[in-house]
Design a protein around this motif. Structure first.
Motif, mmCIF file in Angstrom:
data_model
loop_
_atom_site.group_PDB
_atom_site.id
_atom_site.type_symbol
_atom_site.label_atom_id
_atom_site.label_comp_id
_atom_site.label_asym_id
_atom_site.label_seq_id
_atom_site.Cartn_x
_atom_site.Cartn_y
_atom_site.Cartn_z
ATOM 1 N N UNK A 30 -88.697 32.297 -27.229
ATOM 2 C CA UNK A 30 -87.481 31.504 -26.266
ATOM 3 C C UNK A 30 -88.080 30.098 -26.806
ATOM 4 N N UNK A 31 -89.282 29.725 -26.607
ATOM 5 C CA UNK A 31 -89.583 28.360 -27.171
ATOM 6 C C UNK A 31 -89.363 28.211 -28.415
ATOM 7 N N UNK A 32 -89.469 29.275 -29.419
ATOM 8 C CA UNK A 32 -89.216 28.779 -30.686
ATOM 9 C C UNK A 32 -87.749 28.482 -30.839
ATOM 10 N N UNK A 33 -86.802 29.191 -30.191
ATOM 11 C CA UNK A 33 -85.474 28.934 -30.423
ATOM 12 C C UNK A 33 -85.014 27.716 -29.719
ATOM 13 N N UNK A 34 -85.530 27.321 -28.494
ATOM 14 C CA UNK A 34 -85.379 25.913 -28.017
ATOM 15 C C UNK A 34 -85.748 24.732 -28.832
ATOM 16 N N UNK A 35 -86.826 25.013 -29.738
ATOM 17 C CA UNK A 35 -87.210 23.723 -30.688
ATOM 18 C C UNK A 35 -86.248 23.703 -31.750
ATOM 19 N N UNK A 36 -85.881 25.149 -32.432
ATOM 20 C CA UNK A 36 -85.326 24.999 -33.492
ATOM 21 C C UNK A 36 -83.763 24.560 -33.210
ATOM 22 N N UNK A 37 -83.308 25.002 -31.922
ATOM 23 C CA UNK A 37 -81.972 24.284 -31.637
ATOM 24 C C UNK A 37 -81.818 22.657 -31.534
ATOM 25 N N UNK A 38 -83.111 22.206 -31.602
ATOM 26 C CA UNK A 38 -82.949 20.539 -31.512
ATOM 27 C C UNK A 38 -82.557 19.855 -33.000
ATOM 28 N N UNK A 39 -82.550 20.954 -33.865
ATOM 29 C CA UNK A 39 -82.359 20.772 -35.223
ATOM 30 C C UNK A 39 -83.400 19.589 -35.594
ATOM 31 N N UNK A 40 -84.545 19.636 -35.217
ATOM 32 C CA UNK A 40 -85.415 18.621 -35.780
ATOM 33 C C UNK A 40 -86.617 19.290 -36.599
ATOM 34 N N UNK A 41 -86.603 20.422 -36.416
ATOM 35 C CA UNK A 41 -87.869 21.412 -36.930
ATOM 36 C C UNK A 41 -87.393 22.622 -37.582
ATOM 37 N N UNK A 42 -88.253 23.171 -38.473
ATOM 38 C CA UNK A 42 -88.140 24.361 -38.849
ATOM 39 C C UNK A 42 -89.508 25.126 -38.907
ATOM 40 N N UNK A 43 -89.270 26.701 -38.555
ATOM 41 C CA UNK A 43 -90.543 27.368 -38.614
ATOM 42 C C UNK A 43 -90.848 27.833 -40.061
#
Length: 358
Positions: A30-43
């Motif tokens: 869930x936290x991964x999705x929230x972060x990736x949805x910012x379009x500021x980061x990649x996993x």
């Protein structure tokens, strides 16, 4: 280029943040999705002992490399790491990442004791790296509105607060019930949230005393038994005279999935945030004037991933140490006080904070 809106100006990030994800169970994903949805980061890479959890994480980040563990994650060129592992590992894993020059976003609790938390904060300061903890309830629209009202002085002097978190189910993973792995029971799992909610809304006044009673299976908890508490009540007195009444539990016969409430009472009015229809996610906040009330915030409010995305936004601006993380120590010291007080039910545990500088 990625755009990041801040309070003061627009920052342009030339390249996405490169992040590692350690633990990708439900919370981690869930936290991964929230972060990736910012379009500021990649996993860049993910690590989890469960093949099923890894497969579900790969659906969110198909380009992420699957690696064996923390050492392998830190061997990649990453800017930050998101830690969502069992509580016993949080402090040591955060310290290892920080010492490697990697910023950290960690699930609560950051440590099982104030000593563990202090060691993590020291590591963040020494490395000059960003450290945030997922105190997600701060991100609800209702609690943020209550905090603003309290800070404005509209409620007058806050003299009392009642905070409750009852989970009618309890955790489904065995490590939560092993004190050496979890650090404690419902106080460590749920109480940490309500302690943080109270202190955050009140701007972290010093705590002067704590009294508590912890129970397991309907009996007073024997501190030497190795059991963890499933019900707890505590009274916390603050240096400004405010009294906090705290209660939390697992598997309480509550008639609904959860009871979550944070109420603050002042000389000129009150304010409260309560969950709606037993929900863990939907909250209504109200302001009170005598016997009348007005609504401050209602569902829907997608707040669950805001702390994670806020960390990513901060990291995109600066990876440097953020001294606001030091409030985590006061929360943990209060939790320590709740556990210490129940060991001698005939006396109170008096707490003194920051006897030594961080």
């Amino acid at each position: 280029m990625n755009e990041l809106e801040t309070d003061d100006h627009l920052v342009l990030a030339a390249t996405p943040l490169r992040l590692g994800f350690l633990g990708v169970g439900w919370i981690g994903r869930h936290r991964m999705k929230a972060i990736l949805d910012t379009n500021l980061a990649q996993a860049v890479a993910i690590a989890d002992p469960s093949a099923e959890m890894v497969r579900e994480a790969q659906a969110l980040a198909p380009g992420a490399e699957v690696v064996e563990g923390l050492d392998a994650l830190l061997a990649r060129d990453i800017d930050g790491i998101v830690i969502a592992t069992p509580s016993a590992r949080h402090a040591e894993q955060a310290i290892q990442a920080l010492q490697a020059g990697v910023s950290v976003f960690c699930q609560k609790p950051l440590g099982r004791s104030a000593t563990e938390v202090k060691n993590v904060i020291h590591a963040a300061k020494a490395a000059d790296r960003l450290l945030h903890v997922d105190f997600s309830y701060r991100q609800t629209a209702g609690l943020a509105r209550i905090r603003d009202i309290i800070r404005s002085g509209e409620l007058g002097q806050i003299f009392a607060a009642d905070l409750t978190f009852h989970n009618a189910y309890g955790p489904d993973k065995p490590w939560f019930y092993n004190k050496s792995l979890s650090g404690g029971g419902c106080v460590m799992d749920l109480g940490v949230h309500i302690v943080d909610m109270a202190l955050w809304c009140l701007d972290f006044p010093a705590v002067t005393s704590v009294s508590s009673q912890l129970m397991a299976g309907g009996r007073p908890l024997d501190p030497g038994s190795g059991e963890v508490e499933d019900y707890a009540v505590a009274t916390v007195t603050l240096a400004n005279g405010t009294v906090l009444r705290l209660a939390c539990s697992w598997r309480l016969q509550a008639g609904q999935d959860a009871v979550i409430e944070a109420s603050f009472f002042g000389t000129n009015g009150g304010a409260s945030m309560r969950n709606v229809n037993g929900s863990f996610y939907d909250f209504r906040s109200e302001r009170f004037y005598g016997t009348s009330r007005e609504i401050l915030a209602e569902p829907p409010d997608e707040w669950g991933g805001r702390a994670a995305s806020a960390w990513a936004m901060h990291l995109a601006r600066s990876k440097a140490y953020d001294p606001t993380c030091e409030t985590i120590l006061q929360v943990t010291e209060t939790i320590d006080g709740i556990y210490s007080a129940q060991q001698d039910l005939k006396s109170e545990s008096t707490l003194t904070y920051r006897q030594e500088p961080l």
